[in-house]
Write a protein that holds these residues in place. Structure first.
Motif, mmCIF file in Angstrom:
data_model
loop_
_atom_site.group_PDB
_atom_site.id
_atom_site.type_symbol
_atom_site.label_atom_id
_atom_site.label_comp_id
_atom_site.label_asym_id
_atom_site.label_seq_id
_atom_site.Cartn_x
_atom_site.Cartn_y
_atom_site.Cartn_z
ATOM 1 N N LEU A 1 1.119 -1.422 -0.087
ATOM 2 C CA LEU A 1 0.569 -0.266 -0.230
ATOM 3 C C LEU A 1 0.841 1.072 0.072
ATOM 4 O O LEU A 1 0.305 2.766 0.548
ATOM 5 C CB LEU A 1 -1.289 0.148 1.044
ATOM 6 C CG LEU A 1 -1.633 -1.155 1.394
ATOM 7 C CD1 LEU A 1 -2.460 -1.239 3.345
ATOM 8 C CD2 LEU A 1 -2.593 -1.557 0.056
ATOM 9 N N GLY A 2 2.349 0.992 -0.351
ATOM 10 C CA GLY A 2 3.077 2.434 -0.238
ATOM 11 C C GLY A 2 2.994 3.332 -1.511
ATOM 12 O O GLY A 2 2.012 2.795 -2.536
ATOM 13 N N ALA A 3 4.097 3.774 -1.626
ATOM 14 C CA ALA A 3 4.288 4.291 -2.904
ATOM 15 C C ALA A 3 4.641 3.542 -4.180
ATOM 16 O O ALA A 3 4.406 2.391 -4.063
ATOM 17 C CB ALA A 3 5.908 5.422 -2.700
ATOM 18 N N GLY A 4 3.819 4.141 -4.962
ATOM 19 C CA GLY A 4 3.888 2.734 -7.121
ATOM 20 C C GLY A 4 2.901 2.271 -6.837
ATOM 21 O O GLY A 4 1.809 2.874 -6.108
ATOM 22 N N SER A 5 2.440 1.795 -7.543
ATOM 23 C CA SER A 5 1.859 0.817 -7.592
ATOM 24 C C SER A 5 1.829 -0.372 -5.951
ATOM 25 O O SER A 5 1.913 -0.211 -5.154
ATOM 26 C CB SER A 5 1.972 -0.793 -9.251
ATOM 27 O OG SER A 5 2.363 -1.204 -9.053
ATOM 28 N N LYS A 6 -0.374 0.179 -6.029
ATOM 29 C CA LYS A 6 -0.475 -1.176 -4.773
ATOM 30 C C LYS A 6 -1.451 -2.378 -5.502
ATOM 31 O O LYS A 6 -2.317 -2.093 -6.612
ATOM 32 C CB LYS A 6 -1.834 0.071 -4.755
ATOM 33 C CG LYS A 6 -1.429 1.526 -4.071
ATOM 34 C CD LYS A 6 -2.415 2.414 -3.493
ATOM 35 C CE LYS A 6 -1.406 3.148 -2.242
ATOM 36 N NZ LYS A 6 -0.495 4.314 -3.958
ATOM 37 N N TYR A 7 -1.004 -3.302 -5.034
ATOM 38 C CA TYR A 7 -1.193 -4.058 -5.332
ATOM 39 C C TYR A 7 -1.582 -5.561 -3.863
ATOM 40 O O TYR A 7 -1.088 -4.689 -2.753
ATOM 41 C CB TYR A 7 -0.684 -5.051 -6.206
ATOM 42 C CG TYR A 7 0.615 -5.708 -5.747
ATOM 43 C CD1 TYR A 7 1.088 -6.729 -5.714
ATOM 44 C CD2 TYR A 7 1.837 -4.098 -6.571
ATOM 45 C CE1 TYR A 7 2.617 -6.498 -5.304
ATOM 46 C CE2 TYR A 7 3.128 -4.368 -5.722
ATOM 47 C CZ TYR A 7 3.740 -5.917 -5.409
ATOM 48 O OH TYR A 7 4.855 -5.999 -5.051
ATOM 49 N N THR A 8 -1.879 -6.271 -4.423
ATOM 50 C CA THR A 8 -1.954 -8.209 -3.321
ATOM 51 C C THR A 8 -1.056 -9.244 -4.044
ATOM 52 O O THR A 8 -1.747 -8.906 -5.246
ATOM 53 C CB THR A 8 -3.853 -7.889 -2.370
ATOM 54 O OG1 THR A 8 -4.406 -8.929 -3.411
ATOM 55 C CG2 THR A 8 -3.480 -6.693 -2.165
ATOM 56 N N GLU A 9 -0.639 -9.572 -2.902
ATOM 57 C CA GLU A 9 -0.529 -11.134 -3.738
ATOM 58 C C GLU A 9 -0.141 -12.229 -2.898
ATOM 59 O O GLU A 9 0.139 -12.072 -1.610
ATOM 60 C CB GLU A 9 1.757 -10.589 -3.828
ATOM 61 C CG GLU A 9 2.130 -10.424 -2.876
ATOM 62 C CD GLU A 9 3.787 -10.207 -3.615
ATOM 63 O OE1 GLU A 9 4.331 -10.661 -4.721
ATOM 64 O OE2 GLU A 9 4.444 -9.385 -2.521
ATOM 65 N N ALA A 10 -0.644 -13.034 -2.577
ATOM 66 C CA ALA A 10 -0.293 -13.846 -1.676
ATOM 67 C C ALA A 10 0.226 -15.237 -2.299
ATOM 68 O O ALA A 10 0.570 -15.471 -3.039
ATOM 69 C CB ALA A 10 -1.810 -15.199 -2.382
ATOM 70 N N ILE A 11 0.893 -15.340 -0.807
ATOM 71 C CA ILE A 11 2.481 -16.464 -0.463
ATOM 72 C C ILE A 11 1.740 -17.503 -0.110
ATOM 73 O O ILE A 11 1.245 -17.648 1.691
ATOM 74 C CB ILE A 11 3.061 -15.215 0.535
ATOM 75 C CG1 ILE A 11 3.712 -14.297 -0.437
ATOM 76 C CG2 ILE A 11 4.180 -16.226 0.329
ATOM 77 C CD1 ILE A 11 4.316 -12.951 0.654
ATOM 78 N N ALA A 12 2.152 -18.662 -0.582
ATOM 79 C CA ALA A 12 2.155 -20.386 0.119
ATOM 80 C C ALA A 12 3.257 -20.432 0.895
ATOM 81 O O ALA A 12 4.313 -20.702 0.233
ATOM 82 C CB ALA A 12 2.128 -21.382 -0.910
ATOM 83 N N VAL A 13 3.727 -20.349 1.814
ATOM 84 C CA VAL A 13 4.731 -21.450 3.141
ATOM 85 C C VAL A 13 5.410 -22.835 2.910
ATOM 86 O O VAL A 13 3.914 -23.427 3.874
ATOM 87 C CB VAL A 13 4.830 -20.794 3.771
ATOM 88 C CG1 VAL A 13 6.020 -20.900 5.160
ATOM 89 C CG2 VAL A 13 5.166 -19.059 3.877
ATOM 90 N N THR A 14 5.625 -23.525 2.473
ATOM 91 C CA THR A 14 5.785 -24.535 2.912
ATOM 92 C C THR A 14 6.063 -25.198 4.390
ATOM 93 O O THR A 14 6.778 -23.954 5.019
ATOM 94 C CB THR A 14 6.822 -25.912 2.335
ATOM 95 O OG1 THR A 14 8.215 -25.439 2.265
ATOM 96 C CG2 THR A 14 6.395 -25.780 0.581
ATOM 97 N N THR A 15 5.032 -26.125 5.234
ATOM 98 C CA THR A 15 5.189 -25.918 6.821
ATOM 99 C C THR A 15 5.500 -27.467 7.838
ATOM 100 O O THR A 15 5.860 -27.431 8.610
ATOM 101 C CB THR A 15 4.409 -25.656 7.554
ATOM 102 O OG1 THR A 15 3.211 -26.458 7.075
ATOM 103 C CG2 THR A 15 3.969 -24.329 7.265
ATOM 104 N N ALA A 16 5.731 -28.541 6.081
ATOM 105 C CA ALA A 16 5.772 -29.712 6.719
ATOM 106 C C ALA A 16 7.689 -30.144 7.173
ATOM 107 O O ALA A 16 8.571 -29.386 6.744
ATOM 108 C CB ALA A 16 5.533 -31.132 5.925
#
Length: 398
Positions: A383-398
């Motif tokens: 949400l800062g300066a420049g383009s505003k976007y969302t990205e989903a992140i998947a984290v391996t946990t096993a």
């Protein structure tokens, strides 16, 4: 529903920043579900199925103990969208679940193999979609709530992912009705609160495929049960007694999914526990008082066993603790020269201190994490300066 709740399945960029970044605007009421998932305005672009990317992102863990598996977790970006676009609720091995930015939060379930939409769920008028979505290889449970007006209501549908047909769970007589909006889920197991014939609030654990329920614990009215968090082997939940009185007490309990009575999680300070997660006998939990002006930030604690010593793990973002795979995860808010950022941290028995596995850039926010198939899913809003976007992140946990 006996109280108002922070139910924000969708939010604008400003609302995401306010809800997930600002911890000084007062706190949630006696208990509030995570604002997972979505962020509003009108969906940008077409209504076609989103195409997830798969860009690895390096993790940034701290020094680990000798018991820690070698190497950092793998972080993968699975979907990037405009802030007013589609938002990831969860990703299952066969399906991607997204929620659009319309006011009610239309939920779409897409087959990852052929990118075919199998369910598009639009809440009825006056309702908004609630996170999480409980999903396995064949079924998905989507909950809608109507919290405004004189007749609050919770509505839950179970969809058959082979046909796309939904069935109102209220018609399934063997399954007690949902009476509080919070649902805890781990793969196909979910937990929620119901009200029985004696007006007691009871915690139910059920299987998504069979809908077979088990009553874990009950508390007499006007007390109630909330904040269920399910791990691979346990369910952890809060029990609130004497609400809205000077004797109010909120404490945590945990129970094995295999059966048996719930056991209390001994608090650092009595009656102000908020939520937590248990895994293999260890528990991470948070504490914050009902009158604390900053209820969006809690103090976190860990205990390796029921009889073990309590250790502080510092401040955490309230209601973000979740177990996934071999780890318990949560979020931390940092402020540097007035600029906010967030971290994902994790811990497992044997570690002397938590690991940091992801940090956002400045002026970013995180949704509360969810777990599916030993994979942690979280969405970052930039949400800062420049383009505003969302990205989903998947984290391996096993």
């Amino acid at each position: 529903m006996r109280r108002s709740s922070l139910v924000l399945p969708v939010a604008s960029a400003a609302t995401i920043a306010l809800l997930l970044s600002s911890c000084s605007s007062g706190g949630p009421p006696e208990s509030a579900p995570s604002a997972t998932g979505s962020a509003p305005g009108s969906p940008s672009g077409s209504a076609s199925t989103p195409t997830p990317s798969a860009t690895p992102t390096p993790g940034t863990p701290t020094t680990s103990s000798p018991n820690t598996p070698a190497g950092p977790p793998t972080l993968t970006k699975i979907l990037r969208q405009p802030v007013d676009g589609q938002h990831v609720v969860t990703q299952q091995r066969k399906y991607l679940v997204t929620r659009s930015s319309d006011e009610a939060g239309t939920t779409t379930i897409t087959n990852r193999a052929n990118r075919k939409i199998v369910v598009r769920h639009a809440p009825p008028a006056g309702f908004v979609a609630q996170s999480p979505v409980v999903i396995d290889d064949k079924w998905a449970l989507i909950e809608d709530i109507r919290s405004d007006g004189p007749n609050p209501e919770i509505r839950a549908l179970r969809y058959d992912l082979t046909t796309g047909k939904g069935t109102d769970l209220a018609t399934q007589k063997a399954l007690p009705r949902i009476s509080e909006p919070e649902i805890g889920a781990y793969d196909g197991t979910f937990a929620y609160s119901t009200t029985d014939a004696s007006r007691r609030s009871c915690l139910i654990v059920a299987d998504l495929e069979t809908l077979k329920p088990r009553t874990v614990a009950c508390v007499a009215d006007p007390g109630y049960i909330a904040d269920p968090v399910v791990s691979a082997d346990s369910v952890t939940f809060s029990e609130i007694t004497a609400p809205q009185t000077a004797r109010r007490c909120k404490r945590l309990l945990t129970a094995a999914l295999s059966g048996g009575a719930a056991q209390p999680v001994k608090a650092a300070k009595n009656c102000i526990q908020w939520s937590g997660a248990s895994l293999r006998g260890a528990t991470v939990w948070s504490e914050v008082g009902a009158s604390d002006p900053d209820q969006y930030q809690s103090t976190g604690y860990v205990r390796e066993s029921a009889a073990g010593a309590v250790r502080s793990i510092g401040p955490i973002v309230t209601d973000t603790i979740v177990a996934c795979g071999n780890w318990i995860h949560w979020e931390v808010r940092t402020v540097t020269e007035g600029v906010e950022a967030y971290q994902l941290q994790r811990w497992q028995p044997g570690l002397a201190r938590p690991q940091r596995i992801y940090a956002t850039p400045p002026e970013s926010a995180l949704t509360a994490p969810t777990c599916q198939d030993d994979t942690l899913i979280v969405e970052a809003a930039h949400l800062g300066a420049g383009s505003k976007y969302t990205e989903a992140i998947a984290v391996t946990t096993a």
